[in-house]
Design a protein around this motif. Structure first.
Motif, PDB file in Angstrom:
ATOM      1  N   GLN B  69       0.990  -1.219   0.119  1.00  0.00           N
ATOM      2  CA  GLN B  69      -0.038  -0.082   0.030  1.00  0.00           C
ATOM      3  C   GLN B  69       0.736   1.089  -0.061  1.00  0.00           C
ATOM      4  O   GLN B  69       1.970   1.242   0.496  1.00  0.00           O
ATOM      5  CB  GLN B  69      -0.842   0.049   1.261  1.00  0.00           C
ATOM      6  N   ASP B  76      -4.941   5.121  -0.529  1.00  0.00           N
ATOM      7  CA  ASP B  76      -3.983   4.402  -1.335  1.00  0.00           C
ATOM      8  C   ASP B  76      -3.857   4.690  -2.779  1.00  0.00           C
ATOM      9  O   ASP B  76      -4.758   4.372  -3.630  1.00  0.00           O
ATOM     10  CB  ASP B  76      -4.441   2.951  -0.859  1.00  0.00           C
ATOM     11  N   LYS B  79      -4.476   1.880  -5.208  1.00  0.00           N
ATOM     12  CA  LYS B  79      -5.823   1.383  -5.458  1.00  0.00           C
ATOM     13  C   LYS B  79      -6.586   2.409  -6.452  1.00  0.00           C
ATOM     14  O   LYS B  79      -7.635   2.048  -6.939  1.00  0.00           O
ATOM     15  CB  LYS B  79      -6.637   1.105  -4.235  1.00  0.00           C
TER      16      LYS B  79
END
Lengths: 356, 341
Positions: B69, B76, B79
């Motif tokens: 992460q 994040d 993501k």
């Protein structure tokens, strides 16, 4: 820039003259002459000799070239002044026939195998048609080739890239000799679209080059098939080149910089990558243009188009010296001009290139 | 000061035709607001790749972010969608790259290259962006800044181009500036100028910074925290002073011993080089990656990978990944001697 263009044009004159002389000399080195036969019959010796004398073929090579470049009157003038030069007696004997005004006055000479017609006449009616066909084919090659190349670079190693590569290789490998008749069979004969043959524009041409009926179906129904036939192979190679060049540019550091600024992928490609990747593509477009405009013998034969391509072939076998020399000369001049345009476009694409 | 960036167990691999390259092997660290972190390591240590991966700037494929992460202000980055990460790039996190000769687009003007980020992230119009770009160039010390916006990169010298890159990086007031070996391609005088400039700008603007380099001297003068990387792992990390004076990892020690020093005694011996060669990144090494080149390696180093943990009785922010106790080992056998034996 203006000075640069003038300098480039002036410096190309010796090259063109040298090339003209080489072709002039090489053609005469081939055995046989233009007046050995008329059709299938051989001519009586006396007739041949007369014709040859009329076209100055009895002169030494140097004087023939002088007549072609400077004209009969100036050549005769030189011989009057410098009568001690070898061959001057022959020149003075027949110079008054006056068949050549010389290149310097824009006279390309008298066609030997087409009685009463000058090379200027032949060029004036055939060059515009070849030019139109070549330009349309080039435009087609660019319009298909560059976007196809960009697309397959952006979608590298996807089905889109593979199918575009497949079509490109196909386009490169099918000769015009096959593609032309295939298209004629498919469209005009089977589907009834477009015209089978001949060209849709006739003289007079605008500025001696452009058709008056450019925006009519009459023109395009004749132009589409031959232009497509001529353009495919080139659009395929342009597509391959664009793809390779763009893929190389995408790996450059400044593309990473552009991405690190948060730009959209589309503007990274169109603003940052495309201009850089077009430089090698532009390089090949210059010579390509000239090949398309002049080297269309096969396509012109298939589609029965009265262009200039046929003179490159027929005038060699018939030993029509002024015609082959002149069409080669035109080829050379076009090549010089096209490369000049390419160099100017370079400077516009890449600010690091400067001409002064 | 709050935490700005938190990297957790980041691992990056490249799947090439010659095999899998283990570029970054599970690194974790935090960066505070306004902090300057110096990341040091040799070529192939994963220092650049880890930074590029945070902004998803590595080519994917062949690259792949295997795990981890990267929390930036709690979100994040790994993501995020392409659209979201684009807002971060150049806006909140900016990068300056190594080679200013190749990192600027040769066919676009400097003005265009600076203003496009301003228009994108700050929504400026042409005129505002142009004015701001001029101010930025002025700020990084380019004379006659406003007039030079119309110039192309080739009309600038190397040092000036790096100033342009820095101006570009700072244009949208980022909270984090990642500088990937920004002085490596420059000569020493220009290096010093650029470092002074960055120091000054950082004090004025107060952003955090990750400075990636293989030059320990640069880090010593610039960073708050130093992080030594080897074979895609963090070997040692801590405040600059602690790492330099109270070195706990044999690799860090090797790097320091291989540097010429001005304060060394007269008649001192030659520099000591680290023996062996850099690790083969194609295999995932078992144990301490530096063990094959480490004269102090213990049997455990060959079998088990040491975690990064706080050092014993040292600075509380000082971390090391080592099974051996370097202080003890050096006392028994000084480094120079150990390298010869």
């Amino acid at each position: 820039m203006f000075v640069y263009i003038i300098r480039r044009l002036l410096s190309s004159i010796p090259v063109i003259l040298l090339l003209t002389f080489v072709i002039f000399a090489l053609m005469r080195a081939i055995p046989g002459g233009p007046f050995d036969f008329a059709g299938d019959k051989s001519l009586p010796k006396a007739v041949t000799a007369n014709l040859e004398r009329r076209h100055h073929l009895d002169w030494p090579l140097g004087w023939q070239f002088s007549s072609y470049v400077l004209g009969d009157d100036i050549t005769a003038g030189i011989c009057t002044g410098l009568a001690f030069l070898p061959g001057c007696d022959a020149v003075q004997a027949t110079a008054d026939a006056g068949i050549s005004q010389g290149l310097i006055r824009g006279d390309l000479g008298m066609a030997m195998k087409q009685r009463g017609r000058t090379v200027n006449d032949l060029v004036a009616e055939s060059l515009p048609i070849s030019f139109q066909l070549g330009m349309i084919a080039l435009a087609l090659a660019i319009v298909i080739g560059i976007p196809a190349g960009i697309l397959s670079a952006l979608r590298q190693n996807t089905w889109l890239d593979y199918s575009s590569s497949f079509v490109a290789v196909l386009g490169l490998s099918i000769p015009n000799l096959v593609l032309g008749p295939l298209l004629i069979w498919l469209f005009p004969l089977t589907l009834g679209w477009f015209q089978v043959a001949t060209w849709g524009a006739k003289p007079p041409f605008i500025l001696g080059l452009f058709p008056t009926n450019f925006f009519t179906w009459e023109f395009w129904s004749h132009a589409i098939l031959p232009a497509f036939t001529l353009g495919t192979a080139f659009s395929a190679s342009i597509a391959r080149l664009t793809r390779a060049s763009l893929l190389q540019v995408i790996r450059e550091d400044y593309i990473r910089t552009a991405r690190s600024k948060g730009l959209r992928e589309r503007s990274v490609m169109l603003v940052h990558a495309l201009k850089n990747s077009l430089i090698p593509v532009i390089t090949v477009l210059g010579p390509l243009l000239v090949i398309l405009v002049t080297g269309t013998f096969v396509v012109e034969q298939i589609f029965g188009i009265p262009g200039m391509g046929k003179y490159f072939v027929t005038s060699i076998s018939s030993r029509d010296y002024p015609v082959i020399t002149s069409v080669s000369l035109i080829f050379a001049v076009l090549l010089v001009l096209a490369n000049l345009v390419v160099d100017i476009v370079y400077a516009w694409l890449d600010p690091r290139i400067q001409y002064s | 000061m709050g935490v700005l960036l938190e990297v957790k167990d980041l691992a990056v691999r490249f799947y090439t035709q010659d095999g899998v390259v283990h570029a970054v092997n599970g690194i974790s660290y935090t960066l505070n607001e306004g902090e300057t972190l110096g990341v040091v390591g040799e070529s192939g240590s994963g220092k650049s790749v880890h930074a590029l991966s945070m902004l998803k700037l590595i080519p994917i494929p062949p690259g792949k972010i295997e795990s981890g992460q990267v929390l930036f202000e709690g979100q994040d980055l790994l993501k995020m969608s392409d659209e979201e990460i684009r807002q971060i790039r150049g806006g909140k996190i900016a990068m300056v790259f190594q080679d200013p000769m190749t990192s600027l687009n040769p066919v676009l003007t400097i003005g265009k290259q600076i203003t496009e980020a301003l228009q994108l992230h700050l929504g400026m119009n042409d005129k505002q962006a142009k004015n701001r770009a001029g101010e930025l160039l002025d700020m990084v010390g380019i004379p006659d800044a406003h007039r030079r916006l119309g110039d192309y990169p080739h009309q600038f010298s190397g040092g000036m181009r790096q100033r342009v890159m820095i101006a570009m990086g700072l244009s949208c007031n980022p909270q984090l500036l990642i500088a990937d070996e920004p002085t490596t391609a420059l000569d020493v005088t220009i290096q010093a100028q650029i470092i002074e400039l960055v120091k000054k700008l950082k004090d004025e603007l107060g952003m955090a910074m990750i400075w990636i380099t293989h030059d320990l001297g640069v880090v010593a003068g610039l960073a708050d925290t130093i992080q030594v990387m080897y074979a895609g792992r963090i070997m040692e990390r801590g405040p600059v002073r602690a790492v330099f004076k109270d070195t706990r990892n044999a690799y860090t020690l090797g790097l320091l011993k291989s540097l010429p020093r001005l304060d060394i005694k007269k008649g001192a011996t030659r520099l000591v080089q680290i023996s062996g060669s850099p690790p083969d990144m194609h295999t995932d090494p078992v144990g301490d990656p530096f063990a094959p080149r480490n004269p102090y390696a213990t049997p455990r180093c060959w079998e088990e990978t040491p975690p990064l943990r706080p050092v014993e009785d040292g600075d509380p922010d000082h971390y090391v990944a080592a099974w051996y106790d370097l202080r003890q080992a050096v006392k028994e056998k000084p480094y120079e001697e150990a390298m010869q034996g």
